[in-house]
Scaffold this active site. Structure first.
Site, short mmCIF file in Angstrom:
data_model
loop_
_atom_site.label_atom_id
_atom_site.label_comp_id
_atom_site.label_asym_id
_atom_site.label_seq_id
_atom_site.Cartn_x
_atom_site.Cartn_y
_atom_site.Cartn_z
N LYS A 66 -10.88 3.93 10.59
CA LYS A 66 -10.35 4.78 9.51
C LYS A 66 -11.03 6.15 9.54
O LYS A 66 -10.40 7.18 9.36
CB LYS A 66 -10.60 4.09 8.15
CG LYS A 66 -9.96 4.80 6.98
CD LYS A 66 -10.32 4.13 5.66
CE LYS A 66 -9.48 2.93 5.35
NZ LYS A 66 -8.37 3.18 4.42
N MET A 91 0.53 4.38 1.01
CA MET A 91 0.11 3.00 0.75
C MET A 91 -1.13 2.59 1.55
O MET A 91 -1.19 1.50 2.11
CB MET A 91 1.28 2.06 1.02
CG MET A 91 2.50 2.37 0.16
SD MET A 91 2.12 2.57 -1.60
CE MET A 91 2.77 1.04 -2.23
N LEU A 93 -5.61 2.83 1.43
CA LEU A 93 -6.80 3.23 0.69
C LEU A 93 -7.43 4.45 1.37
O LEU A 93 -7.50 4.50 2.60
CB LEU A 93 -7.82 2.09 0.67
CG LEU A 93 -7.64 1.02 -0.39
CD1 LEU A 93 -8.72 -0.05 -0.23
CD2 LEU A 93 -7.69 1.62 -1.80
N HIS A 110 0.94 6.28 -9.77
CA HIS A 110 1.13 4.84 -9.65
C HIS A 110 2.15 4.38 -10.70
O HIS A 110 2.08 4.80 -11.86
CB HIS A 110 -0.21 4.11 -9.85
CG HIS A 110 -0.09 2.64 -9.62
ND1 HIS A 110 0.01 2.09 -8.35
CD2 HIS A 110 -0.02 1.60 -10.49
CE1 HIS A 110 0.12 0.78 -8.46
NE2 HIS A 110 0.12 0.45 -9.74
C1 GAR Z 1 6.25 5.64 -6.25
O1 GAR Z 1 6.83 4.81 -7.23
C2 GAR Z 1 4.74 5.65 -6.40
O2 GAR Z 1 4.32 5.61 -7.72
C3 GAR Z 1 4.35 4.40 -5.66
O3 GAR Z 1 5.17 4.42 -4.51
C4 GAR Z 1 6.43 5.00 -4.85
C5 GAR Z 1 6.80 6.04 -3.82
O4 GAR Z 1 8.10 6.52 -4.02
N1 GAR Z 1 2.94 4.38 -5.34
C6 GAR Z 1 2.18 3.31 -5.40
O5 GAR Z 1 2.60 2.21 -5.66
C7 GAR Z 1 0.70 3.56 -5.09
N2 GAR Z 1 -0.07 2.41 -5.37
P1 GAR Z 1 8.61 7.80 -3.26
O6 GAR Z 1 8.28 7.60 -1.77
O7 GAR Z 1 10.09 7.84 -3.49
O8 GAR Z 1 7.90 9.02 -3.82
#
Ligand code: GAR
EC number: 2.1.2.2
Length: 194
Positions: A66, A91, A93, A110
């Site tokens: 990483k 997605m 860390l 989130h």
């Molecule tokens: C969003 O709902 C964001 O909040 C979530 O991924 C989606 C991405 O949507 N993030 C997480 O769950 C982070 N833990 P997008 O690609 O259409 O912006």
């Protein structure tokens, strides 16, 4: 002064698009220097190309660690003079390498009212649990999974038995809350830490 940002995303990139649109409409005083993705085939890449925004794609397993891929990301961010890292559906860390290079300058969104339902599929977790109200959180990133000081939150009523309707409400709220929170943050209208 315009704030230079990078968007990190792994998926569709609807939050990326909302941020770029807010910039173009004068609602957010920022400029996206580069989009960083760990999924070279993600739809966010197409969206970025449509706006003419540079993309840095990488495949984590092609690096030894990483720290190695994060160091390469840092080099790209410096090239583009990026001041803030904005996670929008990224997605993975964030590791110590990137955290220390951008200390208190990494923000995440989130789809839940944290600390409830961290991690993957927060909307599914909320529906599974049977909550009546869920929502959206914008927060600073630390070494944990969806932890770190909270900048803003907003609630959504669950549409019972209807995942797609609940999801649509959450995404619409995300697009609104993320851009307005970033504008306040960059204008120093919200305090950094509790
Ligand atoms: C969003 O709902 C964001 O909040 C979530 O991924 C989606 C991405 O949507 N993030 C997480 O769950 C982070 N833990 P997008 O690609 O259409 O912006």
């Amino acid at each position: 002064m315009t704030t230079k940002i990078a968007i990190f995303a792994s998926g569709s990139g609807s939050n990326f698009q909302a941020i770029q649109t807010a910039i173009e409409n004068g609602k957010l005083d920022a400029e996206i220097g580069v989009v960083v993705t760990d999924k070279p085939d993600a739809y966010v890449v197409k969206r970025a190309e449509n706006f003419g925004i540079p993309v840095f794609s990488f495949v984590a397993k092609q690096y030894e660690s990483k720290a190695d891929y994060e160091q390469e990301i840092i080099n790209i961010l410096k090239e583009h003079e990026v001041q803030w890292v904005i996670l929008a559906g990224y997605m993975r860390l964030i590791g110590n390498t990137l955290l220390s290079a951008y200390s208190n300058r990494i923000v995440n969104i989130h789809p839940s009212l944290l600390p409830a339902f961290p991690g993957k599929d927060a909307i599914g977790q909320a529906l599974e649990h049977g909550v009546k109200v869920t929502g959206v959180t914008v927060h600073f990133v630390d070494e944990g999974l969806d932890t770190g000081p909270i900048l803003s939150q907003a609630a959504v009523d669950v549409v019972e038995g209807n995942r797609s309707a609940t999801e649509a409400k959450i995404h619409a709220l995300e697009h609104e809350l993320y851009t307005s929170t970033l504008q306040k943050l960059f204008k120093k209208e919200i305090k950094l830490f509790h």
